[in-house]
Design an enzyme around this catalytic site. Structure first.
Site, PDB file in Angstrom:
ATOM      1  N   ASP A  66       7.784   0.975   1.217  1.00  0.00           N
ATOM      2  CA  ASP A  66       6.197   2.044   1.750  1.00  0.00           C
ATOM      3  C   ASP A  66       6.853   3.030   2.209  1.00  0.00           C
ATOM      4  O   ASP A  66       8.194   3.261   2.304  1.00  0.00           O
ATOM      5  CB  ASP A  66       6.315   1.266   2.967  1.00  0.00           C
ATOM      6  N   GLU A 112       6.959   3.676  -2.752  1.00  0.00           N
ATOM      7  CA  GLU A 112       5.939   4.619  -2.837  1.00  0.00           C
ATOM      8  C   GLU A 112       5.805   5.942  -2.618  1.00  0.00           C
ATOM      9  O   GLU A 112       6.712   6.786  -1.271  1.00  0.00           O
ATOM     10  CB  GLU A 112       4.957   4.045  -1.727  1.00  0.00           C
TER      11      GLU A 112
END
Length: 615
Positions: A328, A357
């Site tokens: 993330d 990400e």
């Protein structure tokens, strides 16, 4: 008096004996490539204790920090065999605490474990919203937020047991790899279902199950020759983390002096990470600012933080038998620190895939973050990150199916995206998707199933690793702009007892849901068999009249994809595509099973696609 003194000594000894409350990681494995292991030891005022290992295990360093409740003990595991060693804590010559510390035997060939590749299809699940397999763990005594399905931002009760219960559904659909949003404990008092504000790095949230349940999920997937990807969060932890509430030292997080609770929100300007003209203050505001008030920003420029995180990641890989990570907010981390974290993992597991990400809208900026990027090499940087997410393709897919052809509209947007593939050092190892848990649902933007079929035809045949979002395969919709995140993270129908619509079964699905499902299933299961789509090269043609044609090919296999985004039937003169067709004169459409003659012309109905295996 003598008895009172003796009793007092016993009481003091008992109190002292219980001072050591935690050792993390709680156990380890023998035979790791990196022999150094940093143990975090936690307890009330333990800095005067002296650790000592049995079995000839060498302690290289004992480091004290600002907080007297911590000791960091670095040991050398080189040559250590599987065993239960004694870790003694001494006060002078007296042993006041003994912990049996286990070194386990690794699974065979653990270091060379395979990971997900472009031959896989990844399915993204929001565990709280997928299926409730064990209602008994919906609310637990040691977690703050209780289940309440009436709240779109509340806990709904989905869990690991619900996922395991429906693995056969995913296998039938044709999924090969499962990515769950974080399953570790998130003990915020509200809006904790997403899992990105983690409160315990070594513990599955009890509302999802136990650590053993997580390991069982991996085992059940492996029985079906499927893979498990863990959503890993390095940039921030939750405000209710036991470490955050009692920091080893202030520099474990980015604490902004003069700000309430040390909070300052990130400016979210990730370009400052590599912009040669960026000011230092702007770069710091992005990298060191907090993602949100409940998510303290971790300081990856502190080597102890990076080591703690890397060891935790390796612990989960070994413990659960993981097949990959999705990380993330990768590009919000300290870029040198996160590169070190990534390299520690991939050094230990050379084939292990990690997708970061990197939510940016320019291919050059995204490709900067992929391992061995020539763009990043200009400044001497290497992230060591194997894979990134193709957000520019996602951006294009959010527009093209409502647009007519034009210089920079319609299918031309898709063509232009792939025209920049040269920027990526490993173009097959990027994640391609039409939506995820942070975006509007594709079926909300384009409610016509014809557009869904066009998008899936594309996503599942272009270069890269395709990712689907739970429920899209049955037509689930949701508008983030009108209802918030809860609208794009609705419960999967049939995941809860008493649901009127059970979309996990053919008989329980509506006719519309079955149309979505059947198309997806056929395309996914075909994709498993075609190496040209997995690893082949791409040859594409500038779209004419909103029709995009491309070929995926190897030396032995060739696939022709035609996507007609036009509202009218289009007739293609196949002479233009002779380079792609080569000597092939026939093709079989993998959806309709129809054979097509490819000698002169090809008629493609409005808003439809053909995926032709050439013969």
């Amino acid at each position: 008096m003598k008895k009172i003194i003796t009793l007092s000594a016993i009481v003091c000894s008992a109190i002292f004996y219980t001072q050591v409350q935690k050792v993390e990681p709680a156990f380890w494995w023998s035979g790791m490539k990196n022999p150094e292991l940093q143990l975090l030891v936690y307890g009330k005022d333990i800095q005067n204790l002296q650790p000592e290992f049995s079995g000839g295990i060498k302690i290289k360093e004992v480091k004290k920090v600002e907080n007297p409740n911590y000791l960091f003990v670095t040991i050398d595991t080189n040559g250590v065999q599987p065993q239960k060693a004694k870790l003694n804590f001494k006060n002078g010559n007296k042993t006041v605490k003994t912990i049996h510390y286990e070194f386990k035997q690794r699974q065979q060939n653990s270091a060379n474990r395979d990971s997900y590749t472009s031959s896989d299809v990844m399915y993204l699940i929001m565990p709280d919203r997928f299926a409730n397999g064990n209602p008994k763990n919906d609310s637990t005594p040691d977690t703050a937020e209780k289940v309440d399905r009436s709240k779109t931002g509340g806990r709904h009760g989905g869990d690991i047991a619900g996922i395991v219960k429906n693995l056969d559904y995913l296998q039938e659909l044709g999924i090969t790899t499962l990515w769950n949003t974080p399953l570790l404990e998130d003990n915020e008092p509200g809006f904790s279902y997403h899992g990105y504000a983690q409160s315990d790095y070594y513990k599955i949230d009890p509302r999802y199950g136990t650590n053993d349940d997580f390991k069982n999920l991996a085992d059940e997937l492996h029985k079906r020759k499927m893979k498990l990807v863990m959503d890993y969060v390095t940039n921030h932890w939750g405000s209710k983390s036991w470490i955050i509430k009692d920091l080893p030292s202030k520099d474990w997080i980015h604490y902004w002096e003069g700000q309430e609770n040390g909070f300052k929100r990130s400016n979210y300007k990730m370009t400052t990470q590599f912009d040669i003209n960026a000011s230092k203050v702007d770069a710091a505001d992005c990298m060191d600012g907090w993602f949100d008030t409940t998510m303290p920003d971790m300081n990856q420029s502190n080597p102890m933080v990076v080591t703690y995180m890397a060891q935790n990641a390796i612990w989960w890989i070994e413990y659960a038998g993981l097949d990959g990570f999705r990380v993330d907010t990768y590009s919000y981390n300290d870029k040198k620190g996160i590169a070190d974290w990534t390299k520690k993992i991939t050094d230990e597991y050379p084939k292990f895939n990690i997708v970061g990400e990197v939510w940016m809208h320019d291919q050059a900026q995204m490709s900067y973050w992929q391992k061995d990027s020539k763009i990043a090499a200009i400044e001497g940087y290497n992230s060591y990150l194997p894979s990134v997410m193709d957000f520019t393709l996602h951006d294009a897919l959010g527009q093209v199916f409502r647009e007519d052809s034009g210089w920079d509209s319609g299918m031309q947007r898709v063509y232009d995206n792939f025209a920049n593939d040269f920027l990526y050092p490993d173009i097959n190892n990027i994640l391609v998707f039409a939506e995820n848990h942070d975006t509007n649902r594709f079926n909300q933007i384009f409610p016509d199933v014809k557009d869904y079929k066009l998008a899936m035809s594309l996503i599942l045949t272009v270069r890269g690793i395709p990712q689907l979002y739970y429920g899209s395969e049955i037509g689930m919709a949701g508008d983030k702009n009108n209802g918030g995140d809860g609208e794009i993270r609705k419960d999967f129908p049939g995941g809860w007892a008493g649901d009127a619509n059970n979309a996990f079964t053919k008989s329980g699905r509506t006719a519309s849901q079955n149309e979505y499902f059947d198309y997806t299933k056929k395309l996914l299961n075909w994709r498993k068999t075609n190496e040209a789509v997995h690893f082949g090269k791409t040859l594409h043609y500038i779209p004419n009249n909103n029709v995009y044609v491309y070929f995926r090919y190897t030396d032995s296999k060739r696939v022709m994809v035609v996507i007609n985004n036009n509202k009218e039937t289009q007739n293609l003169d196949l002479k233009r595509f002779s380079e792609g067709l080569k000597d092939f004169t026939k093709g079989k459409d993998i959806i309709s099973d129809k054979d097509f003659d490819l000698k002169t012309n090809l008629s493609v109905p409005a808003k439809s696609s053909l995926i032709l295996e050439l013969k």
